[in-house]
Design an enzyme around this catalytic site. Structure first.
Site, PDB file in Angstrom:
ATOM      1  N   ASP A 193       0.828  -1.157   0.141  1.00 42.02           N
ATOM      2  CA  ASP A 193      -0.091  -0.028  -0.014  1.00 42.02           C
ATOM      3  C   ASP A 193       0.984   1.285  -0.166  1.00 42.02           C
ATOM      4  OD1 ASP A 193      -3.216   0.573   0.879  1.00 42.02           O
ATOM      5  OD2 ASP A 193      -1.847   2.338   1.178  1.00 42.02           O
ATOM      6  N   GLU A 208     -12.233   3.753  -1.230  1.00 44.59           N
ATOM      7  CA  GLU A 208     -11.496   4.683  -2.058  1.00 44.59           C
ATOM      8  C   GLU A 208     -11.252   4.368  -3.399  1.00 44.59           C
ATOM      9  OE1 GLU A 208      -8.238   6.180   0.131  1.00 44.59           O
ATOM     10  OE2 GLU A 208      -9.335   7.386   1.505  1.00 44.59           O
ATOM     11  N   HIS A 221      -7.057  -5.909   1.987  1.00 47.05           N
ATOM     12  CA  HIS A 221      -5.907  -5.186   2.867  1.00 47.05           C
ATOM     13  C   HIS A 221      -5.375  -6.436   3.661  1.00 47.05           C
ATOM     14  CE1 HIS A 221      -6.859  -0.710   2.363  1.00 47.05           C
ATOM     15  NE2 HIS A 221      -8.269  -1.218   2.095  1.00 47.05           N
ATOM     16  N   HIS A 250     -10.508  -5.306  -3.554  1.00 47.71           N
ATOM     17  CA  HIS A 250      -8.939  -5.502  -2.941  1.00 47.71           C
ATOM     18  C   HIS A 250      -9.145  -5.976  -1.438  1.00 47.71           C
ATOM     19  CE1 HIS A 250      -9.711  -1.329  -2.555  1.00 47.71           C
ATOM     20  NE2 HIS A 250      -9.178  -1.338  -1.101  1.00 47.71           N
TER      21      HIS A 250
HETATM   22  P1  5GP Z   1      -9.759   1.461   0.192  1.00 53.27           P
HETATM   23  O1  5GP Z   1     -10.001   2.714   1.181  1.00 53.27           O
HETATM   24  O2  5GP Z   1     -10.356   1.873  -1.045  1.00 53.27           O
HETATM   25  O3  5GP Z   1     -10.278   0.267   0.938  1.00 53.27           O
HETATM   26  O4  5GP Z   1      -8.280   1.366  -0.195  1.00 53.27           O
HETATM   27  C1  5GP Z   1      -7.574   1.772  -1.128  1.00 53.27           C
HETATM   28  C2  5GP Z   1      -5.941   1.726  -0.651  1.00 53.27           C
HETATM   29  O5  5GP Z   1      -5.242   2.037  -1.748  1.00 53.27           O
HETATM   30  C3  5GP Z   1      -5.450   2.799   0.348  1.00 53.27           C
HETATM   31  O6  5GP Z   1      -5.318   2.170   1.573  1.00 53.27           O
HETATM   32  C4  5GP Z   1      -4.633   3.686  -0.542  1.00 53.27           C
HETATM   33  O7  5GP Z   1      -3.545   3.982   0.357  1.00 53.27           O
HETATM   34  C5  5GP Z   1      -4.161   2.608  -1.539  1.00 53.27           C
HETATM   35  N1  5GP Z   1      -3.806   3.345  -2.780  1.00 53.27           N
HETATM   36  C6  5GP Z   1      -4.478   4.137  -3.470  1.00 53.27           C
HETATM   37  N2  5GP Z   1      -3.648   4.567  -4.566  1.00 53.27           N
HETATM   38  C7  5GP Z   1      -2.752   3.635  -4.506  1.00 53.27           C
HETATM   39  C8  5GP Z   1      -1.481   3.660  -5.622  1.00 53.27           C
HETATM   40  O8  5GP Z   1      -1.356   4.449  -6.502  1.00 53.27           O
HETATM   41  N3  5GP Z   1      -0.595   2.738  -5.216  1.00 53.27           N
HETATM   42  C9  5GP Z   1      -0.610   1.912  -4.145  1.00 53.27           C
HETATM   43  N4  5GP Z   1       0.311   1.014  -3.960  1.00 53.27           N
HETATM   44  N5  5GP Z   1      -1.672   1.989  -3.112  1.00 53.27           N
HETATM   45  C10 5GP Z   1      -2.685   2.863  -3.603  1.00 53.27           C
END
Ligand code: 5GP
Ligand code: ZN
Length: 115
Positions: free
Chosen positions: A30, A95, A102, A100
């Site tokens: 991440d 977001e 985590h 995905h």
């Molecule tokens: P969500 O809030 O959708 O469950 O998690 C999205 C995750 O993707 C966040 O923890 C954020 O830091 C990560 N993330 C967003 N854009 C990128 C990126 O371009 N590269 C990587 N490696 N992680 C990303």
């Protein structure tokens, strides 16, 4: 071309620190880690979130859940423990709308939810 950031990572249009890859899935660090170890595991197919899973996705979902153990071992967090989180939709704070998991660990993670 896809506008989805995780599809761009799958297609190697933007870089990521990849920890595991095969035909079906990709795991990468991440960009803004919330724990000492924070990896995202995604299907290569674009699926917006858990709500969009269909019966045909059973193999890839099962594959991810089992691969988590191998990835956790590789990252040295299998024995100390880890947490898997899937955000899905607005109230979860999702977001990136590409499904995905985590994978978090490497230190005590505290309670499951903080509001
Ligand atoms: P969500 O809030 O959708 O469950 O998690 C999205 C995750 O993707 C966040 O923890 C954020 O830091 C990560 N993330 C967003 N854009 C990128 C990126 O371009 N590269 C990587 N490696 N992680 C990303
Ligand atoms: Zn995508």
């Amino acid at each position: 071309m896809s506008e989805c950031v995780f599809c761009k990572i799958v297609n190697k249009e933007i870089p990521a620190d990849i920890v595991y890859e095969d035909d079906l899935i990709l795991a990468f660090k991440d960009i803004a880690p919330q724990a000492k170890v924070h990896v995202l595991i995604i299907p290569k197919e674009h699926i917006p979130n858990n709500l969009y899973l269909e019966g045909r996705h059973k193999p890839v979902v099962g594959h991810i859940i089992l691969k988590v153990n191998e990835i956790a071992k590789q990252l040295g967090i299998a024995e100390t423990g880890f947490r898997l989180i899937v955000n899905s939709g607005k109230d979860s704070g999702q977001e990136v709308y590409h499904l995905h998991w985590h994978l978090l660990g490497g230190e005590p993670l505290g309670r499951l939810i903080c509001k």
